[in-house]
Design a protein around this motif. Structure first.
Motif, PDB file in Angstrom:
ATOM      1  N   GLN A   1       0.785  -1.083   0.013  1.00  0.00           N
ATOM      2  CA  GLN A   1       0.060  -0.084   0.037  1.00  0.00           C
ATOM      3  C   GLN A   1       0.831   1.132  -0.155  1.00  0.00           C
ATOM      4  O   GLN A   1       0.637   2.301  -0.492  1.00  0.00           O
ATOM      5  N   LYS A   2       2.050   1.240   0.888  1.00  0.00           N
ATOM      6  CA  LYS A   2       2.990   2.294   0.922  1.00  0.00           C
ATOM      7  C   LYS A   2       3.720   2.485  -0.612  1.00  0.00           C
ATOM      8  O   LYS A   2       3.788   3.693  -0.997  1.00  0.00           O
ATOM      9  N   LEU A   3       4.174   1.506  -0.698  1.00  0.00           N
ATOM     10  CA  LEU A   3       4.998   1.554  -2.036  1.00  0.00           C
ATOM     11  C   LEU A   3       4.176   2.000  -3.259  1.00  0.00           C
ATOM     12  O   LEU A   3       4.813   2.720  -4.028  1.00  0.00           O
ATOM     13  N   SER A   4       3.100   1.683  -3.064  1.00  0.00           N
ATOM     14  CA  SER A   4       2.111   1.943  -4.493  1.00  0.00           C
ATOM     15  C   SER A   4       2.101   3.542  -4.401  1.00  0.00           C
ATOM     16  O   SER A   4       1.795   4.245  -5.681  1.00  0.00           O
ATOM     17  N   GLU A   5       2.324   4.066  -3.433  1.00  0.00           N
ATOM     18  CA  GLU A   5       2.184   5.929  -3.489  1.00  0.00           C
ATOM     19  C   GLU A   5       3.203   6.200  -4.660  1.00  0.00           C
ATOM     20  O   GLU A   5       3.041   7.341  -5.321  1.00  0.00           O
ATOM     21  N   MET A   6       4.406   5.626  -4.848  1.00  0.00           N
ATOM     22  CA  MET A   6       5.381   6.333  -5.586  1.00  0.00           C
ATOM     23  C   MET A   6       4.906   5.928  -7.422  1.00  0.00           C
ATOM     24  O   MET A   6       5.500   6.551  -8.134  1.00  0.00           O
ATOM     25  N   PHE A   7       3.993   5.199  -7.337  1.00  0.00           N
ATOM     26  CA  PHE A   7       3.604   4.781  -8.631  1.00  0.00           C
ATOM     27  C   PHE A   7       2.572   5.737  -9.230  1.00  0.00           C
ATOM     28  O   PHE A   7       2.277   5.663 -10.380  1.00  0.00           O
ATOM     29  N   ILE A   8       2.107   6.481  -8.309  1.00  0.00           N
ATOM     30  CA  ILE A   8       0.883   7.465  -8.620  1.00  0.00           C
ATOM     31  C   ILE A   8       1.207   8.333  -9.880  1.00  0.00           C
ATOM     32  O   ILE A   8       0.362   8.303 -10.662  1.00  0.00           O
ATOM     33  N   PRO A   9       2.238   8.994  -9.812  1.00  0.00           N
ATOM     34  CA  PRO A   9       2.487   9.894 -10.838  1.00  0.00           C
ATOM     35  C   PRO A   9       3.326   9.295 -12.129  1.00  0.00           C
ATOM     36  O   PRO A   9       3.341  10.115 -13.168  1.00  0.00           O
ATOM     37  N   LEU A  10       3.126   8.033 -12.155  1.00  0.00           N
ATOM     38  CA  LEU A  10       4.048   7.302 -13.203  1.00  0.00           C
ATOM     39  C   LEU A  10       3.245   7.183 -14.660  1.00  0.00           C
ATOM     40  O   LEU A  10       2.205   7.055 -14.420  1.00  0.00           O
ATOM     41  N   GLU A  11       4.242   7.348 -15.621  1.00  0.00           N
ATOM     42  CA  GLU A  11       3.312   7.028 -17.072  1.00  0.00           C
ATOM     43  C   GLU A  11       3.947   5.831 -17.442  1.00  0.00           C
ATOM     44  O   GLU A  11       3.215   5.033 -18.245  1.00  0.00           O
ATOM     45  N   HIS A  12       5.182   5.363 -16.987  1.00  0.00           N
ATOM     46  CA  HIS A  12       5.493   4.004 -17.544  1.00  0.00           C
ATOM     47  C   HIS A  12       6.357   3.260 -16.244  1.00  0.00           C
ATOM     48  O   HIS A  12       6.934   3.694 -15.409  1.00  0.00           O
ATOM     49  N   ALA A  13       6.244   1.931 -16.336  1.00  0.00           N
ATOM     50  CA  ALA A  13       7.033   1.146 -15.523  1.00  0.00           C
ATOM     51  C   ALA A  13       7.497  -0.178 -16.143  1.00  0.00           C
ATOM     52  O   ALA A  13       6.973  -0.684 -16.955  1.00  0.00           O
TER      53      ALA A  13
ATOM     54  N   MET B   1      -0.676  -4.249 -13.221  1.00  0.00           N
ATOM     55  CA  MET B   1      -0.295  -2.787 -13.279  1.00  0.00           C
ATOM     56  C   MET B   1      -1.091  -2.091 -14.244  1.00  0.00           C
ATOM     57  O   MET B   1      -2.099  -1.319 -13.999  1.00  0.00           O
ATOM     58  N   LYS B   2      -1.089  -2.362 -15.422  1.00  0.00           N
ATOM     59  CA  LYS B   2      -1.553  -1.839 -16.638  1.00  0.00           C
ATOM     60  C   LYS B   2      -3.079  -1.753 -16.922  1.00  0.00           C
ATOM     61  O   LYS B   2      -3.639  -0.710 -17.017  1.00  0.00           O
ATOM     62  N   GLU B   3      -3.684  -2.875 -16.516  1.00  0.00           N
ATOM     63  CA  GLU B   3      -4.916  -3.132 -16.910  1.00  0.00           C
ATOM     64  C   GLU B   3      -5.958  -2.377 -16.050  1.00  0.00           C
ATOM     65  O   GLU B   3      -6.986  -2.029 -16.062  1.00  0.00           O
ATOM     66  N   ILE B   4      -5.479  -2.294 -14.564  1.00  0.00           N
ATOM     67  CA  ILE B   4      -6.460  -1.527 -13.774  1.00  0.00           C
ATOM     68  C   ILE B   4      -6.023  -0.064 -13.431  1.00  0.00           C
ATOM     69  O   ILE B   4      -6.681   0.745 -12.755  1.00  0.00           O
ATOM     70  N   SER B   5      -4.461   0.073 -13.398  1.00  0.00           N
ATOM     71  CA  SER B   5      -4.120   1.637 -12.981  1.00  0.00           C
ATOM     72  C   SER B   5      -4.027   2.545 -14.339  1.00  0.00           C
ATOM     73  O   SER B   5      -3.662   3.552 -14.023  1.00  0.00           O
TER      74      SER B   5
ATOM     75  N   TYR C   1      -3.494  -1.402  -5.154  1.00  0.00           N
ATOM     76  CA  TYR C   1      -3.300   0.045  -4.499  1.00  0.00           C
ATOM     77  C   TYR C   1      -2.916   1.227  -5.315  1.00  0.00           C
ATOM     78  O   TYR C   1      -3.392   2.340  -5.162  1.00  0.00           O
ATOM     79  N   THR C   2      -2.255   0.715  -6.340  1.00  0.00           N
ATOM     80  CA  THR C   2      -1.889   1.801  -7.367  1.00  0.00           C
ATOM     81  C   THR C   2      -3.129   2.437  -7.928  1.00  0.00           C
ATOM     82  O   THR C   2      -3.329   3.537  -8.163  1.00  0.00           O
ATOM     83  N   ALA C   3      -3.795   1.360  -8.622  1.00  0.00           N
ATOM     84  CA  ALA C   3      -5.312   1.792  -9.176  1.00  0.00           C
ATOM     85  C   ALA C   3      -6.099   2.456  -8.268  1.00  0.00           C
ATOM     86  O   ALA C   3      -6.947   3.830  -8.636  1.00  0.00           O
ATOM     87  N   LYS C   4      -6.072   2.070  -6.922  1.00  0.00           N
ATOM     88  CA  LYS C   4      -7.172   2.869  -5.999  1.00  0.00           C
ATOM     89  C   LYS C   4      -6.573   4.535  -5.638  1.00  0.00           C
ATOM     90  O   LYS C   4      -7.382   5.215  -5.702  1.00  0.00           O
ATOM     91  N   ASN C   5      -5.259   4.292  -5.745  1.00  0.00           N
ATOM     92  CA  ASN C   5      -4.526   5.939  -5.344  1.00  0.00           C
ATOM     93  C   ASN C   5      -4.913   6.580  -6.650  1.00  0.00           C
ATOM     94  O   ASN C   5      -5.005   8.028  -6.301  1.00  0.00           O
ATOM     95  N   ARG C   6      -4.941   6.070  -7.894  1.00  0.00           N
ATOM     96  CA  ARG C   6      -5.126   7.063  -8.895  1.00  0.00           C
ATOM     97  C   ARG C   6      -6.790   7.156  -9.344  1.00  0.00           C
ATOM     98  O   ARG C   6      -7.069   7.864 -10.268  1.00  0.00           O
TER      99      ARG C   6
END
Ligand code: F6R
Length: 610
Positions: A457-469, A488-492, A588-593
């Motif tokens: 949940q915590k680590l997902s926060e750094m993915f919020i602004p990303l365009e690529h991973a 990652m891609k299909e839900i966030s 969590y990334t999708a949720k944060n976004r």
């Protein structure tokens, strides 16, 4: 892909139709509609958007006391998702009204003929053709008109039909798209998926291909392909209603992630006997046939294909039979080399995926042995497989699969152990170690979910602004990277790619720059050192690296920025634990976004079109 409901009984139809559509919304959700038979008129209410929009529309209109109706939630194939293209579709004079799942491949031809005959079309859909054809073919008998019409259709269809002249009846039929029904004291309930009617009955009638059913007076009459009335017994389904509800979780996806220990337990434990041997009553190959296998091909789509990628490594390592994986949509148009000594393993949660079904049919035609790993009982793939091994994951509602994927992987472990044992390749002691580790997986899955939930949940926060991973790994870790990247891609909606870690330097590494996030899957101990070298390469170009590995490697991970540690298990099984933090990361990334996690845009749960 699209959801169908129907109700004919003694109560008001509208609430049942809406309740069923809500349960099926995961199958498609760009527009929705219902039709009810009201005395001398079929009344349609439909709109683009979610079921919520339909509910508001119905609330704003005149109340309906009709007790017979059909409904549909759509995933657009022909024509934009708008009010006009939404189902149901009605014939020119309002005599017939239809909801449809599937695709009519010869609709353009039929449409041209109908236009020449004076029919006017209002929508861009293939389905409208069926409504007008029903009217053109009408002979005063509801069932024979439907049969005459479907004989003209090519492609896939599940149809529920109303006729103004038969206000108490629904006729339905299907080919290559599922349709189920059940009876309760309140009436007859129809749906494209059992989850929509489980609340009312667990005794389910599965309509066979080209079979027709007439629902009238609280009963169902079945007609076989030739039109003769037939008897049919229902199948009892032990999925309970609460399994198909959120049970206190914010999203189905999170609930289903947390259900993985049970899904694996239920799938594995019935297939291990008291002597610790893997038993497969549902896998029908004799020892001689197993001995003579010279090739295994695993055919599937999406995450099921990724489960197959895990299976490829495990089966090949354990059985010493060459194993290939094939994406079903490619396989079906390939003219593959298959014979009676080939085993084709077909994997599908829904059991309805059109390309996977076509791949199975091709394998059957070529005389290969087939075994299907399927979650939905009596689905099309289950019905056509040489052997069928069910995953017992229970209903999976979130569009992004989690527990069904893990259950598929667990069946592949069982199959690999079973075939190796039958071939005499698994000495007693190794067999015990393998089976013990397999039995322990549910507990380790529960522990991993418990241990890494907050961290992800915590680590997902750094993915919020990303365009690529980027997700990298080798061997089984690479198989996991593919699934992690898809989650990652299909839900966030963050663009992400999976690469074999050693392949990056052959081109893709040019995309790595300061701050790029690279997720390294590194649980395979035999290639851990190699993956670490690839981590150094991306670190040297400024990447931030999140790495998942086992506790035995924790001290050797000094290069990485963020470590996720999973429990130790047999190297072949680590991938089953490694995928769990990745599912949580995607969630969590999708949720944060702020994404719609259970119903990501443009997707549908069961892909019944090719
Ligand atoms: C992704 C996902 C899909 C399915 C694929 C095959 O999370 O769920 O990629 O795995 O559409 O579906 P089934 O297993 O029903 O054949």
């Amino acid at each position: 892909m699209c959801g169908i409901v129907g109700y004919a009984g003694k109560n008001r139809a509208v609430p049942y139709l809406l309740e069923g559509l809500e349960k099926l919304e995961y199958r498609g959700y760009d527009s929705a509609g219902i039709a009810v038979n009201e005395e001398d008129v079929i009344r349609i209410m439909k709109t683009k958007g979610r079921i919520g929009n339909l509910e508001s529309l119905i609330a704003s209109q005149r109340h309906s006391d009709a007790t017979v109706g059909i409904g549909h939630t759509r995933w657009a194939t022909h024509g934009k998702p708008n009010d006009v293209n939404a189902h149901p579709h009605i014939s020119q004079s309002g005599l017939f009204c239809v909801v449809h799942n599937g695709i009519i491949e010869n609709y353009l031809q039929l449409k041209a003929q109908l236009i020449a005959d004076g029919y006017r079309f209002v929508s861009e859909t293939d389905t409208e053709v069926i409504a007008h054809l029903l009217e053109q073919n009408y002979d005063g008998n509801f069932v024979s008109t439907v049969r005459k019409t479907t004989a003209m259709l090519e492609g896939a269809f599940a149809l529920c039909i109303l006729c103004r002249d038969f206000p108490d009846s629904i006729v339905c039929t299907r080919w290559a798209s599922p349709l189920v029904m059940g009876k309760s004291d309140d009436g007859v309930f129809l749906a494209s998926d059992v989850t929509a009617i489980l609340k009312h009955t667990s005794d389910i009638y599965y309509l066979d291909g080209h079979e027709t059913a007439l629902i009238a007076d609280g009963g169902i009459t079945f007609f076989d392909k030739a039109g003769n009335a037939t008897q049919k017994a229902p199948k009892h389904i032990d999925w309970n209603v609460s399994a198909a509800q959120k049970g206190g979780y914010e999203h189905f996806m999170l609930k289903e992630i947390m259900e993985q220990p049970k899904a694996i337990q239920d799938t594995v434990s019935p297939r291990i006997d008291s002597d610790g041997r893997i038993v497969f009553e549902d896998f029908h190959l004799t020892d001689e046939e197993i001995e003579n296998l010279n090739r295994i091909v695993i055919v599937a789509c999406g995450s099921a294909f990724h489960a197959g990628e895990v299976g490829r490594y495990v089966l090949e390592k354990m059985t010493r039979i060459p194993v290939e994986t094939a994406i079903a949509s490619e396989f079906r148009y390939r003219d593959p080399v298959l014979d009676a000594h080939s085993l084709v393993i077909v994997i599908s949660q829904s059991g309805e995926t059109a390309d996977t079904l076509a791949g199975l049919r091709l394998a059957n035609e070529k005389g290969a042995k087939t075994v299907c790993i399927v979650n939905v009982v009596s689905s099309s793939i289950a019905n056509e497989g040489g052997s069928v091994v069910y995953t017992h994951a229970g209903p999976e509602i979130a569009v992004a699969t989690t527990k069904a994927y893990s259950a598929q992987v667990s069946v592949l472990y069982l199959l690999a152990g079973y075939i190796a044992d039958r071939k005499g390749l698994l000495p007693e002691e190794e067999r015990r170690t393998y089976v013990d580790a397999l039995r322990k997986l549910p507990e380790l899955i529960a522990q991993t979910l418990e241990d890494c939930g907050e961290q992800m949940q915590k680590l997902s926060e750094m993915f919020i602004p990303l365009e690529h991973a980027y997700f990298i790994g080798r061997n089984l870790d690479y198989a996991c990277a593919m699934e992690a990247s898809l989650k990652m891609k299909e839900i966030s909606y963050i663009h992400s790619e999976a690469y074999a870690a050693g392949e990056l330097k052959h081109g893709t590494i040019s995309l790595i720059e300061k701050g790029t996030l690279v997720v390294a899957l590194a649980a395979c101990s035999d290639v851990f050192g190699k993956t670490m070298s690839n981590i150094k390469e991306v670190k040297a170009r400024g990447a931030r690296v999140l790495c998942v590995s086992t506790s035995e490697n924790a001290s050797a991970m000094s290069e990485v920025d963020f470590k996720v540690i999973i429990p130790d298990t047999l190297p072949l099984f680590a991938v089953t634990l490694e995928v769990l933090p990745m599912q949580l990361l995607g969630y969590y990334t999708a949720k944060n976004r702020g994404c719609d996690i259970d119903k990501p845009r443009n997707l549908a749960k069961s892909v019944t079109v090719e």
